[in-house]
Scaffold this motif. Structure first.
Motif, short mmCIF file in Angstrom:
data_model
loop_
_atom_site.label_atom_id
_atom_site.label_comp_id
_atom_site.label_asym_id
_atom_site.label_seq_id
_atom_site.Cartn_x
_atom_site.Cartn_y
_atom_site.Cartn_z
N LEU A 4 52.91 -17.04 -3.89
CA LEU A 4 53.34 -16.83 -5.30
C LEU A 4 53.53 -15.40 -5.56
CD1 LEU A 4 53.27 -17.69 -8.31
CD2 LEU A 4 50.98 -17.59 -8.19
N GLY A 5 54.86 -14.98 -6.07
CA GLY A 5 54.93 -13.38 -6.46
C GLY A 5 54.84 -13.61 -7.87
N VAL A 17 57.72 -18.80 -6.59
CA VAL A 17 57.21 -19.31 -5.41
C VAL A 17 58.33 -19.48 -4.50
CG1 VAL A 17 55.63 -21.30 -4.58
CG2 VAL A 17 55.41 -20.61 -7.01
N ILE A 18 57.92 -19.18 -3.16
CA ILE A 18 58.93 -19.49 -2.00
C ILE A 18 57.78 -20.00 -0.67
CG2 ILE A 18 60.31 -17.44 -2.46
CD1 ILE A 18 59.03 -15.96 -0.52
N HIS A 19 58.76 -20.58 0.24
CA HIS A 19 58.12 -20.89 1.44
C HIS A 19 58.50 -19.87 2.37
CE1 HIS A 19 57.65 -23.17 5.23
NE2 HIS A 19 56.39 -23.43 4.62
N THR A 53 47.04 -20.48 -14.47
CA THR A 53 46.23 -21.20 -13.67
C THR A 53 46.83 -22.57 -13.50
OG1 THR A 53 44.13 -20.10 -14.54
CG2 THR A 53 44.00 -22.34 -14.02
N ASP A 54 47.56 -23.00 -14.38
CA ASP A 54 48.37 -24.08 -14.23
C ASP A 54 49.55 -24.04 -13.44
OD1 ASP A 54 47.02 -25.32 -16.57
OD2 ASP A 54 48.59 -25.04 -18.02
N VAL A 55 50.15 -23.00 -13.19
CA VAL A 55 51.13 -22.67 -12.08
C VAL A 55 50.55 -22.77 -10.71
CG1 VAL A 55 52.54 -20.99 -11.15
CG2 VAL A 55 52.84 -21.33 -13.47
N ILE A 56 49.42 -22.10 -10.73
CA ILE A 56 48.52 -21.98 -9.49
C ILE A 56 48.34 -23.55 -9.02
CG2 ILE A 56 46.52 -21.24 -8.27
CD1 ILE A 56 46.90 -18.51 -9.80
N LEU A 57 47.76 -24.08 -9.96
CA LEU A 57 47.33 -25.62 -9.39
C LEU A 57 48.71 -26.43 -9.10
CD1 LEU A 57 44.62 -26.18 -12.42
CD2 LEU A 57 44.12 -25.89 -9.85
N ALA A 58 49.69 -26.33 -9.73
CA ALA A 58 50.81 -27.08 -9.62
C ALA A 58 51.51 -26.79 -8.31
CB ALA A 58 51.79 -26.89 -10.85
N ARG A 60 50.14 -24.79 -5.61
CA ARG A 60 49.04 -24.75 -4.44
C ARG A 60 49.48 -23.34 -3.55
NH1 ARG A 60 45.35 -28.33 -4.52
NH2 ARG A 60 45.25 -28.44 -2.34
N PRO A 61 49.55 -22.38 -4.12
CA PRO A 61 50.14 -21.13 -3.14
C PRO A 61 48.96 -20.98 -2.13
CG PRO A 61 49.61 -20.19 -4.94
CD PRO A 61 49.47 -21.68 -5.47
#
Length: 168
Positions: A4-5, A17-19, A53-58, A60-61
């Motif tokens: 997550l950048g 978000v990248i892989h 927080t919602d982004v992180i939960l969605a 999952r970085p």
């Protein structure tokens, strides 16, 4: 690894978000978190925390990276940016993420090749490095650039660790 950048800002915080698998990168998602300038500062910061927080939960970085703050001529703007950056760092750390921090010129050099690159150059490079990406805006492009910089730094560190083990 999913990275997550984050490009922090009180008005707009970009996220991407990248892989990353070695030197192979794939876009996952990107967006912008906007806060209402008519709201009181504490409420804006709380909204930024909740949305991130919602982004992180969605998404999952596994890791996060945040752009460092550059001071400018307006001390009040710099202070507000610093407060937003603090919320971004706290939110990522509270989620258990290890957070890398990168100077804007390091990010620009990593993705464009020069530390003095302009925003439009970063946006153009996102299309090259992440084919098919649809950017939510310039702050999201900057956030993806931060994530890519972090991926490069992690890959370099892993390579050095492998070489050290081989030589030991």
């Amino acid at each position: 690894m999913i990275i997550l950048g984050l490009d922090p800002g009180l008005g707009t915080t970009g996220w991407g978000v990248i892989h990353a698998d070695g030197d192979r990168l794939r876009h996952i998602a990107n967006g912008q978190i906007k806060t209402d300038p008519s709201m009181a500062l504490p409420r804006r910061l709380a909204n930024l925390n909740a949305a991130l927080t919602d982004v992180i939960l969605a998404e999952r970085p596994d890791s996060a990276a945040v752009e460092e703050v550059l001071g400018n001529t307006n001390a009040q703007s710099t202070l507000k940016l610093g407060q937003a950056r603090g919320v971004v760092l706290l939110t990522a750390a509270t989620a258990g993420l290890i957070v890398g921090e990168y100077h804007p010129s390091t990010v620009k050099k990593a993705v464009v090749g020069t530390g003095g690159a302009e925003k439009r150059q970063i946006q153009a490079m996102m299309a090259v490095l992440l084919p098919g990406v649809k950017l939510a805006g310039p702050d999201a492009a900057d956030a993806l650039a931060v994530a890519i910089t972090h991926a490069h730094h992690l890959a370099s560190a892993a390579g050095m660790a492998r070489r050290a083990r081989i030589m030991a």
